[in-house]
Design a protein around this motif. Structure first.
Motif, PDB file in Angstrom:
ATOM      1  N   TYR A 220      19.421  16.485  33.494  1.00 40.54           N
ATOM      2  CA  TYR A 220      18.423  17.141  33.012  1.00 40.54           C
ATOM      3  C   TYR A 220      18.725  18.020  31.899  1.00 40.54           C
ATOM      4  O   TYR A 220      17.945  18.328  30.947  1.00 40.54           O
ATOM      5  N   THR A 221      19.926  18.637  31.739  1.00 40.00           N
ATOM      6  CA  THR A 221      20.288  19.390  30.443  1.00 40.00           C
ATOM      7  C   THR A 221      20.357  18.511  29.176  1.00 40.00           C
ATOM      8  O   THR A 221      19.634  19.015  28.384  1.00 40.00           O
TER       9      THR A 221
ATOM     10  N   ALA B 157      19.132  23.730  29.049  1.00 36.00           N
ATOM     11  CA  ALA B 157      18.839  23.326  27.783  1.00 36.00           C
ATOM     12  C   ALA B 157      18.173  24.204  27.018  1.00 36.00           C
ATOM     13  O   ALA B 157      18.373  24.529  25.823  1.00 36.00           O
ATOM     14  N   LYS B 158      17.297  25.013  27.557  1.00 39.21           N
ATOM     15  CA  LYS B 158      16.364  25.677  26.779  1.00 39.21           C
ATOM     16  C   LYS B 158      17.289  27.118  26.145  1.00 39.21           C
ATOM     17  O   LYS B 158      17.061  27.519  25.076  1.00 39.21           O
TER      18      LYS B 158
ATOM     19  N   TRP C 168      18.514  15.635  28.805  1.00 41.42           N
ATOM     20  CA  TRP C 168      17.605  14.956  28.993  1.00 41.42           C
ATOM     21  C   TRP C 168      16.523  16.112  28.215  1.00 41.42           C
ATOM     22  O   TRP C 168      15.551  15.741  27.133  1.00 41.42           O
ATOM     23  N   LYS C 169      16.640  17.296  28.395  1.00 39.34           N
ATOM     24  CA  LYS C 169      15.815  18.303  27.768  1.00 39.34           C
ATOM     25  C   LYS C 169      16.273  18.818  26.406  1.00 39.34           C
ATOM     26  O   LYS C 169      15.566  19.134  25.724  1.00 39.34           O
TER      27      LYS C 169
ATOM     28  N   LYS D 228      14.900  16.694  23.995  1.00 40.48           N
ATOM     29  CA  LYS D 228      13.363  17.058  23.663  1.00 40.48           C
ATOM     30  C   LYS D 228      13.113  18.235  22.875  1.00 40.48           C
ATOM     31  O   LYS D 228      12.495  18.570  21.937  1.00 40.48           O
ATOM     32  N   TRP D 229      14.195  19.299  22.889  1.00 38.90           N
ATOM     33  CA  TRP D 229      13.998  20.657  22.256  1.00 38.90           C
ATOM     34  C   TRP D 229      14.759  20.826  20.935  1.00 38.90           C
ATOM     35  O   TRP D 229      14.528  21.736  20.522  1.00 38.90           O
TER      36      TRP D 229
ATOM     37  N   LYS E  27      16.939  22.482  33.483  1.00 39.22           N
ATOM     38  CA  LYS E  27      15.867  22.606  32.517  1.00 39.22           C
ATOM     39  C   LYS E  27      16.295  23.896  31.722  1.00 39.22           C
ATOM     40  O   LYS E  27      16.257  24.096  30.449  1.00 39.22           O
TER      41      LYS E  27
END
Length: 485
Positions: free
Chosen positions: A15-16, A338-339, A18-19, A22-23, A335
């Motif tokens: 998930y890290t 990653a942010k 993957w996101k 995206k970001w 998640k």
């Protein structure tokens, strides 16, 4: 361009990455994920895989298919030297190499935690990987095949006795699913009866499923007992040598399948081979913002999440003040991680992880489940639908969601697939058995008896022709003087 290295491709790692795809802005950072397996396993589905309710491949997510902007390396990280910001990557084939990074994310997950009980290492199997779940399923099917050909007796009883050690969510789920699976199989084995199948769950504590209320756990025990399964509370496994189960209560019986679900521990292969700080339980020290360190200080450019990290639970509901190792936390931590990485790269402050437990949901076999959220508890069929709905939607990517729901739909109309593929453990066995092989070279033929006698050799070996001629000339020379006399 900074290099971000993610160690581990489980929930948090996947998930890290993957996101981050995206970001992150184009060219803002380069992401590499390293894991020995090329897929992420959705572990809540493992009990259903073991019971034949989900196709094994549908419960895993391909890293290369879904991480399109991330460099995927199928190998092990065998050393982390954060002081030098290098990691040693060791592939299955080829030489290890040093990987230089700017930011490291450690999400190596957990492995089964066992105790030095005689026979466990040799006879038990865990439930942390898709391979283990498939092996459990095939063992149940193979044992039914073998038992159906045997007369009633100790050997038949041993094959149809199944043991699960550990009364947490994973243990109860696989226990209930296997009981449901075995009951369904009896339709295809008229030689066997329900009373010949035995299921034992061994739990050292005085209750099961601490995530739910005591009343709900009592319902689960009663429900499973009505289905012919036995739960041993306040009981420890003393020995499992050669499949002979010996309990602390003095009870003893034999089993051909022992599933171990009694706890997990942070992946020691990663934790022990790094210079990052570790807490007393063997997990990486992590702050609430997921940076490695403690309240007073942190290690720059080092992050951790998931089962391998001791992340403080700011809600106050964690065990010992830390988030419990489960998928619910790992996914959300990945998640946020990653942010936070993106925020720090852009000169902003990271946010702290805060997640209040949404509740617990478990499947106990087809049509039976349990759901707990606060004081709200559901059991039976409606809880089973809640279990499947929640986990089906939580599966990463719509491609995987579709495969899972489509498989459930097919099983509703067609029933479970009960084909055992245990032969895949040794796929070359049949080919090797019947494969033609080169004949051994023929041995030299022995010389005729007469030739050996004429040679006069003590060892019976025939002499060359020139040696025979010389022998006749010598005999003639010796005979001439005798004749003259």
């Amino acid at each position: 361009m900074p290099k971000i290295l993610i160690v581990g491709g489980g929930y948090a790692g996947f998930y890290t990455a993957w996101k981050l795809e995206k970001w992150l802005r184009p060219g803002e950072a380069e992401v590499t994920i390293v894991d020995p397996l090329p897929y992420m396993t959705y572990q809540p589905f493992l009990p259903e895989v073991a019971a034949g309710s989900i196709e094994p491949r549908h419960s895993v997510v391909s890293q290369r298919r879904h991480l399109k902007k991330t460099s995927v390396v199928t190998a092990k990280v065998t050393r982390i030297d954060h002081a030098a910001k290098t990691a040693t990557i060791t592939p299955e084939l080829g030489e290890p190499w040093e990987f230089e990074y700017d930011v490291i994310v450690v999400t190596g997950g957990a492995v089964s935690r066992t105790f030095p009980i005689p026979g466990i290492a040799e006879n038990a199997i865990g439930l942390k990987s898709i391979e283990e779940a498939v092996a459990i399923r095939d063992r149940v099917l193979t044992n039914f095949d073998k038992a159906s050909n045997l007369p009633p007796g100790p050997e038949r009883e041993r094959l149809l006795t199944f043991v699960v050690v550990g009364g947490g969510f994973a243990g109860i789920e696989v226990f209930g699913e296997l009981r449901s699976f075995a009951s369904a199989l009896l339709e295809y084995y008229p030689q066997l009866t329900f009373d010949e199948t035995h299921f034992h769950l061994i739990e050292a504590m005085g209750r099961i499923m601490p995530e739910v209320s005591l009343e709900t756990s009592h319902w689960v025990i009663k429900h499973l007992a009505q289905r012919g399964a036995e739960i041993h509370l306040d009981t420890q496994l003393s020995s499992a040598v050669d499949g002979v189960i010996e309990l602390s209560t003095g009870e003893s019986f034999e089993s051909d399948l022992i599933v171990w679900t009694a706890g997990v521990m942070a992946n020691p292969a990663i934790v022990r081979s790094s210079d990052l700080p570790v807490e007393e339980r063997g997990r990486l020290k992590a702050r609430a913002d997921l940076r490695i360190g403690d309240e007073d200080d942190f290690v720059p450019d080092a992050w951790a999440a998931g089962d391998i990290a001791a992340v403080p639970d700011l809600t106050g509901g964690g065990v010992g003040g830390y988030c419990v190792p489960n998928a619910q936390h790992a996914v959300r931590q990945g998640k946020l991680l990653a942010k936070n990485i993106v925020a720090v790269l852009r000169g902003e402050e990271p946010k702290e992880y805060f997640h209040k437990n949404l509740g617990a949901v478990a499947g106990l076999g087809i049509g039976s489940g349990v759901f707990q959220s606060g004081k709200i508890a559901l059991t039976g069929l409606i809880a089973w639908f809640a279990h499947r709905g929640y986990h089906g939607l939580a599966m990463p990517s719509w491609e995987r969601k579709f495969r899972v729901f489509w498989g459930w739909w097919n099983n509703f109309w067609l029933g479970r697939d009960i084909v055992s593929l245990s032969a895949v453990q040794s796929p070359r066995a049949q080919f090797e058995q019947f494969a033609a092989r080169p004949k051994p070279p023929a041995a030299a033929a022995p010389a005729p008896t007469g030739q050996i006698a004429s040679s006069g050799s003590k060892n019976g070996a025939a002499k060359p022709a020139n040696e025979k001629a010389g022998s006749k000339a010598d005999a003639k020379a010796q005979a001439e003087p005798v004749a003259a006399k």
